[in-house]
Design a protein around this motif. Structure first.
Motif, mmCIF file in Angstrom:
data_model
loop_
_atom_site.group_PDB
_atom_site.id
_atom_site.type_symbol
_atom_site.label_atom_id
_atom_site.label_comp_id
_atom_site.label_asym_id
_atom_site.label_seq_id
_atom_site.Cartn_x
_atom_site.Cartn_y
_atom_site.Cartn_z
ATOM 1 N N GLN A 1 5.937 21.917 -13.980
ATOM 2 C CA GLN A 1 5.548 20.992 -12.912
ATOM 3 C C GLN A 1 6.583 19.917 -12.691
ATOM 4 N N ARG A 2 7.240 19.495 -13.772
ATOM 5 C CA ARG A 2 8.150 18.353 -13.676
ATOM 6 C C ARG A 2 9.600 18.767 -13.498
ATOM 7 N N LEU A 3 9.824 20.061 -13.352
ATOM 8 C CA LEU A 3 11.187 20.582 -13.325
ATOM 9 C C LEU A 3 12.011 19.947 -12.207
ATOM 10 N N ASP A 4 11.409 19.779 -11.047
ATOM 11 C CA ASP A 4 12.157 19.208 -9.926
ATOM 12 C C ASP A 4 12.172 17.689 -9.956
ATOM 13 N N ASP A 5 11.013 17.104 -10.216
ATOM 14 C CA ASP A 5 10.921 15.641 -10.199
ATOM 15 C C ASP A 5 11.798 14.983 -11.243
ATOM 16 N N LYS A 6 11.722 15.497 -12.432
ATOM 17 C CA LYS A 6 12.266 14.755 -13.577
ATOM 18 C C LYS A 6 13.628 15.279 -14.008
ATOM 19 N N ARG B 1 1.359 16.047 -8.285
ATOM 20 C CA ARG B 1 0.575 17.277 -8.184
ATOM 21 C C ARG B 1 0.179 17.614 -6.760
ATOM 22 N N LEU B 2 0.660 16.820 -5.815
ATOM 23 C CA LEU B 2 0.223 16.959 -4.432
ATOM 24 C C LEU B 2 0.478 18.363 -3.896
ATOM 25 N N ASP B 3 1.631 18.915 -4.214
ATOM 26 C CA ASP B 3 1.954 20.243 -3.707
ATOM 27 C C ASP B 3 1.360 21.351 -4.565
ATOM 28 N N ASP B 4 1.495 21.218 -5.874
ATOM 29 C CA ASP B 4 1.013 22.275 -6.774
ATOM 30 C C ASP B 4 -0.482 22.505 -6.669
ATOM 31 N N LYS B 5 -1.209 21.418 -6.684
ATOM 32 C CA LYS B 5 -2.649 21.523 -6.903
ATOM 33 C C LYS B 5 -3.459 21.397 -5.619
ATOM 34 N N LEU B 6 -2.784 21.142 -4.511
ATOM 35 C CA LEU B 6 -3.474 20.972 -3.237
ATOM 36 C C LEU B 6 -4.572 19.910 -3.329
ATOM 37 N N VAL B 7 -4.269 18.857 -4.072
ATOM 38 C CA VAL B 7 -5.272 17.824 -4.304
ATOM 39 C C VAL B 7 -5.730 17.139 -3.020
#
Lengths: 233, 233
Positions: A163-168, B164-170
Motif C-alpha cells: 500500500q505504501r510503495l508509491d507514497d513512501k 487508502r482512498l484509491d485502494d479501498k474505495l473508502v
C-alpha cells in the motif's frame, strides 16, 4: 526489579525486518534459545518508554541493528494471541529456564504492535543476542510455521508495504545508495508479487522526478551498460 | 465485577467516525457527562474480546451505530498518553462520580488502538449514552481542543483515509447508495484537501470499471440533468 514494575502488561512489539537479496524479498527471523521455534524480533514495552522507542530498542537488542527505517503498520489483538494456548510457548519457556513469576506473567493474551523495518541487506550484520541463538534471512514466500501468529503478521506487513510503495518510496530503503533501473524494478515486482512492463515502469518512476542519473556502471562496452541512479537528496 | 477482571489494563480503542455533509468532511464527537470536554468515541477492551470486537461494541454503546465500515489505522502509545497529566481528566472523573478504584485504574498510561469509521451521514441517528450527554458532527478542519491527544488521532486517521482512498474505495462508504459524479468528486476533494480537474477525475473513476450508471436525476430538462451512479455489486 520485578517484571511488573519494568514492563507494561499485556503489550508487546514485533518487528518484521525486510531485506532484499538475490532478487528475493527476505524476512529476518530469530530462533528462540534452545528451541526449534522461529519468530520475529519482538519484545515488551517499558513502563517509561514510548512504543516507538520500544520497537527501536527491541530491534537493536535482538539483532544489533540501529538507526533503520521502522514504521508501525498494524496492531494484533485477537483473543487467540494467548501464549497459554501454545505447546511451543511452554517448550520455549522451559528451555529458557524462566522463573515461575515470569512464566505466569507471560501466560496471558498479548496485544502486539507490529512494525516493519526496511534494511539494506548488504549493510546488515545481524547479531542475535539474549533470547535467540540463531538468525536467518528467509524468503518471504517460503516461510516455515512461525511462533504464534507471526506468519499472519508477516503477511499483513507485506500488505502494508504494498500500500505504501508509491507514497513512501519504501523500495529505496531496500536498495543500496546507487542502483540500476532494473534493480529498482525487481524490488517493485517482488513487493507487488507481479511483473511490470519495463517501459511503463521506467516512465512512471522518472516522472516522479526523485531520481538522479549518475554514471555508467561499466567503463567498457558503454553502449550496453545500464545507467546508475540515486535518490535526489 | 471489579474493573481488573473485566477489562485489559492499559489498553483502549478510539473510533474516529467520519461522515460527509454539506460538502464537508465531519467527525462525530461526544461530550463527556457534565463536562465541557469533547472526545472521540472510545472505551476499553474486554478480557474475553478481540480488539476489533471491542471497537465495534464501543461504537455501538457510545453512539447507537451498528454494522458500519470500521478499520484499524494506528496505535498511539506515547508516554504522554497519561490521564494523570491532564486537569481535564480529573474534572471529568469528578463530574462522573467515579469510584476510587476506577479512578486509580484509569490513572495510567493508555495505549489506544485507533479505528476509523465511515458512515452515510444521511442514515445516521446518533444516540449518545452512558458516558456522554451530547454528540455533535464537527467540521474536520475546525475542531476544538479535544480530550488528551484526540486531535492528533483525528489527523492521523485522515492521513490513513487519504492513503487508502484509491485502494479501498473508502469514498463510497461516505455517500448514499446513488450519487452524481460531482458529489463523488467533492468527497475525493475534501478527503485529499485539494481541487481535482473534473475531466481527469471522471476519466480515472470510470476507468476503474466499478460504477454503474443508472438514470437521469431529474425527468424535466433532461439535457442538463446529471447522471446518477451506484457501485457495481
Amino acid at each position: 526489579m520485578g517484571v511488573e514494575a519494568q514492563w507494561l502488561p499485556g503489550i508487546s512489539v514485533d518487528c518484521v525486518i525486510f531485506g532484499f537479496h538475490e532478487n528475493q524479498l527476505k524476512v529476518l527471523l530469530l530462533k528462540f534459545l534452545k528451541s526449534p521455534v522461529w519468530a520475529l524480533a519482538g519484545g515488551f514495552v517499558g513502563v517509561e518508554e514510548d512504543v516507538d522507542q520500544a520497537a527501536a530498542r527491541v530491534l537493536e537488542e535482538r539483532t544489533g541493528l540501529t538507526d533503520i527505517y521502522l514504521e508501525q503498520f498494524y496492531t494484533f489483538g485477537d483473543l487467540a494471541r494467548n501464549y497459554r494456548a501454545t505447546e511451543e510457548h511452554r517448550d520455549v519457556n522451559a528451555a529458557m529456564g524462566r522463573s515461575e513469576e515470569e512464566f505466569a506473567w507471560l501466560s496471558k493474551r498479548y496485544i502486539t504492535i507490529g512494525y516493519y523495518a526496511l534494511v539494506d541487506y548488504s549493510k546488515v550484520h545481524v547479531n542475535p543476542s539474549g533470547l535467540s541463538d540463531a538468525s536467518e534471512w528467509m524468503d518471504v514466500s517460503a516461510l516455515p510455521k512461525l511462533f504464534l501468529d507471526h506468519n499472519r503478521i508477516v503477511i499483513k506487513a507485506l500488505e502494508a508495504l504494498r500500500q505504501r510503495l508509491d507514497d513512501k518510496l519504501v523500495a529505496f530503503e531496500l536498495l543500496g545508495d546507487t542502483f540500476t533501473m532494473s534493480e529498482l524494478q525487481v524490488v517493485y515486482e517482488t513487493i507487488l508479487g507481479k511483473r511490470l512492463v519495463r517501459t511503463n515502469f521506467q516512465r512512471k518512476i522518472l516522472s516522479l522526478d526523485i531520481l538522479e542519473r549518475i554514471e555508467k556502471k561499466y567503463t567498457g562496452g558503454a553502449h550496453k551498460a545500464p545507467y546508475l541512479y540515486r535518490l535526489k537528496s
